[in-house]
Design a protein around this motif. Sequence first.
Motif, mmCIF file in Angstrom:
data_model
loop_
_atom_site.group_PDB
_atom_site.id
_atom_site.type_symbol
_atom_site.label_atom_id
_atom_site.label_comp_id
_atom_site.label_asym_id
_atom_site.label_seq_id
_atom_site.Cartn_x
_atom_site.Cartn_y
_atom_site.Cartn_z
ATOM 1 N N GLU A 19 0.935 -1.050 0.096
ATOM 2 C CA GLU A 19 0.013 0.062 -0.111
ATOM 3 C C GLU A 19 0.957 1.385 0.060
ATOM 4 O O GLU A 19 0.481 2.098 -0.721
ATOM 5 N N ALA A 23 0.387 3.782 -3.086
ATOM 6 C CA ALA A 23 -0.103 5.056 -2.945
ATOM 7 C C ALA A 23 0.687 6.154 -3.851
ATOM 8 O O ALA A 23 0.015 6.789 -4.684
ATOM 9 N N VAL A 71 -2.587 10.224 -2.338
ATOM 10 C CA VAL A 71 -1.700 9.504 -1.466
ATOM 11 C C VAL A 71 -2.493 9.476 -0.011
ATOM 12 O O VAL A 71 -2.354 8.285 0.585
ATOM 13 N N VAL A 74 -5.438 7.179 -0.224
ATOM 14 C CA VAL A 74 -5.229 5.689 -0.214
ATOM 15 C C VAL A 74 -4.782 5.185 1.217
ATOM 16 O O VAL A 74 -5.148 4.150 1.687
#
Length: 94
Positions: A19, A23, A71, A74
């Motif tokens: 992740e 992002a 960013v 997410v």
Amino acid sequence: MYAHGGRRTRAEHDAATVEIGYAPAGAAFAAAVLFGAVAGPALLFPLPQLPSTVLLRLGLALAPVVLVARVVSVLVHFRRESQPSQPGRTNPDS
């Protein structure tokens, strides 16, 4: 997000790593697409000076905003999903 007394499992650590990498990569792609959509006509076609300048500056102003917003969204979404819905319960059937 933490199992076994507060320690992360390998799968949880890997999911967080993915992740964190996704992002900024996804955000950069979204910002580039937005910049291309807004400023692209000014770069591809011979436009008068004022519309060309406005489109370029608008693209340059919106792209970083979209990058940061994507960013943050997410990472916040990932953080929110990784927390248990019922703290203290380890089994969904309990």
